[in-house]
Design an enzyme around this catalytic site. Sequence first.
Site, PDB file in Angstrom:
ATOM      1  N   TYR A 124       4.488   4.114   2.036  1.00 61.91           N
ATOM      2  CA  TYR A 124       5.349   3.771   0.906  1.00 61.91           C
ATOM      3  C   TYR A 124       6.500   4.743   0.739  1.00 61.91           C
ATOM      4  O   TYR A 124       7.259   4.651  -0.225  1.00 61.91           O
ATOM      5  CB  TYR A 124       4.536   3.736  -0.394  1.00 61.91           C
ATOM      6  CG  TYR A 124       3.591   2.570  -0.439  1.00 61.91           C
ATOM      7  CD1 TYR A 124       2.488   2.542   0.400  1.00 61.91           C
ATOM      8  CD2 TYR A 124       3.791   1.509  -1.301  1.00 61.91           C
ATOM      9  CE1 TYR A 124       1.609   1.487   0.388  1.00 61.91           C
ATOM     10  CE2 TYR A 124       2.920   0.443  -1.316  1.00 61.91           C
ATOM     11  CZ  TYR A 124       1.831   0.434  -0.478  1.00 61.91           C
ATOM     12  OH  TYR A 124       0.968  -0.617  -0.491  1.00 61.91           O
ATOM     13  N   LYS A 191      -8.746   6.901   7.497  1.00 61.75           N
ATOM     14  CA  LYS A 191      -8.981   6.321   8.825  1.00 61.75           C
ATOM     15  C   LYS A 191      -8.689   7.439   9.830  1.00 61.75           C
ATOM     16  O   LYS A 191      -7.889   7.285  10.762  1.00 61.75           O
ATOM     17  CB  LYS A 191      -8.043   5.107   9.009  1.00 61.75           C
ATOM     18  CG  LYS A 191      -8.305   4.286  10.234  1.00 61.75           C
ATOM     19  CD  LYS A 191      -9.478   3.355  10.115  1.00 61.75           C
ATOM     20  CE  LYS A 191      -9.722   2.637  11.422  1.00 61.75           C
ATOM     21  NZ  LYS A 191     -10.987   1.915  11.466  1.00 61.75           N
ATOM     22  N   ASP A 224     -12.424   1.060   6.358  1.00 60.94           N
ATOM     23  CA  ASP A 224     -12.972  -0.272   6.658  1.00 60.94           C
ATOM     24  C   ASP A 224     -14.442  -0.347   6.284  1.00 60.94           C
ATOM     25  O   ASP A 224     -14.913  -1.320   5.700  1.00 60.94           O
ATOM     26  CB  ASP A 224     -12.727  -0.669   8.120  1.00 60.94           C
ATOM     27  CG  ASP A 224     -12.914   0.467   9.106  1.00 60.94           C
ATOM     28  OD1 ASP A 224     -13.072   1.608   8.667  1.00 60.94           O
ATOM     29  OD2 ASP A 224     -12.911   0.202  10.322  1.00 60.94           O
ATOM     30  N   ASP A 248      -3.657   1.238  -2.665  1.00 60.74           N
ATOM     31  CA  ASP A 248      -3.069   0.005  -3.184  1.00 60.74           C
ATOM     32  C   ASP A 248      -4.025  -1.171  -2.929  1.00 60.74           C
ATOM     33  O   ASP A 248      -4.344  -1.952  -3.827  1.00 60.74           O
ATOM     34  CB  ASP A 248      -1.726  -0.227  -2.471  1.00 60.74           C
ATOM     35  CG  ASP A 248      -0.926  -1.343  -3.091  1.00 60.74           C
ATOM     36  OD1 ASP A 248      -1.321  -1.845  -4.167  1.00 60.74           O
ATOM     37  OD2 ASP A 248       0.096  -1.737  -2.507  1.00 60.74           O
TER      38      ASP A 248
END
Length: 362
Positions: A124, A191, A224, A248
């Site tokens: 972002y 991640k 995940d 988000d």
Amino acid sequence: MAYTITMIPGDGTGPELSDATMRVIDATGVKISWDIQHAGSDCLAKYGTTIPDATIESIKRNKVAIKGPITTPVGGGFRSVNVAIRKILDLYTCLRPCKSYAGVRSKYTNVDLVIVRENTEDLYAGIEFEHGKPETAKLIKSIHELTGSTIRPDSGISIKPISVFGSERIVRFAFEYARANKRKKVWAVHKANIQKFSDGLFLETARRVAKDYSDIEFDDRIVDNLCMQLVTRPEESDVLVLPNLYGDILSDLGAGLVGGLGVAPGANIGYNGMAVFEAIHGSAPKYTGQNKVNPTALILSGVLMLRHLGESEAAARLEKAVASVLQEGKAVTYDMKPRRDDPTAVGTSQMADAIIAKMKGK
Ligand code: NAD
């Protein structure tokens, strides 16, 4: 103590929701002088900007604001007011509690987790290279020279910066929030197994900061895997701290776990107690002026605001009244009824009246 709070009513259904919210907060007995300020496309004609200086000055002066949703017209170079306010005031934390309330239809009944999302970095940051542009070709060439990696020449590229500074302040916020709100554990979500130098740095920083908070359990989750865990065993999550993009996505997942946008509050928080409280949902423009939409999310944002001000007892009383009205399921808006065309649904203002009546023990 009396507080001066900036109120930005917003547009669309924002003003109706803001009226309802001010009334219930006033009914807690906490003395607030509302400094009403404006933002959004309606300001363009009058002030030549969507965020008048007076609005920013008011938030800086009062330090605490609550705002109704603001419509972002599609196209036309209209900058999102919400994003601009976060940037101007460096509100680096987005706080999204996700809590189940009896009476709100959802697949789950026992969710009580808090999402702490980093608001300023990651994908972002707005650093993007459009496909086919000369600067993009230059970047692709430089990356090849620096790393040996080949990027297809017809690629578009978005840059994902994650810093020690940005990671440390958000992780500290998460731990401080956990401590102040008697939460037991903080999980850093990432991640890092794939994005070793961005998410890896976030995780490494989180592990270091966690050492300063031995009273709070710390662990990490790969994003995940956490998504699966959230839909199978959401009750195991407590405080989750995440870089911007995962934050988000998981904020909306969290809102879905507890029954959707109508009941999901939020806050954007920066330094020295500077904070802007707002519902997650948008301005629901099709219902403007109809006294129809659900004020719960903005009122619960008001509960967060009262806690932020240190008015914990008033916050608890207001939250209890909201929970009780939701549980009874009578004086609630259409979206909280089993059928959306239920004729017993009440309006925004009447739901606020019912919450006020509950606080008065009626
Ligand atoms: P929206 O949240 O306004 O509406 C999505 C759906 O949820 C609609 O069906 C709407 O009627 C319903 N809904 C929303 N709030 C509700 C409430 N309080 N009670 C009952 N039902 C409710 O999302 P959208 O339609 O994608 O966006 C409309 C405008 O709001 C856009 O211009 C968008 O940019 C803006 N927006 C603003 C904010 C903000 O100010 N923080 C956040 C999101 C979207």
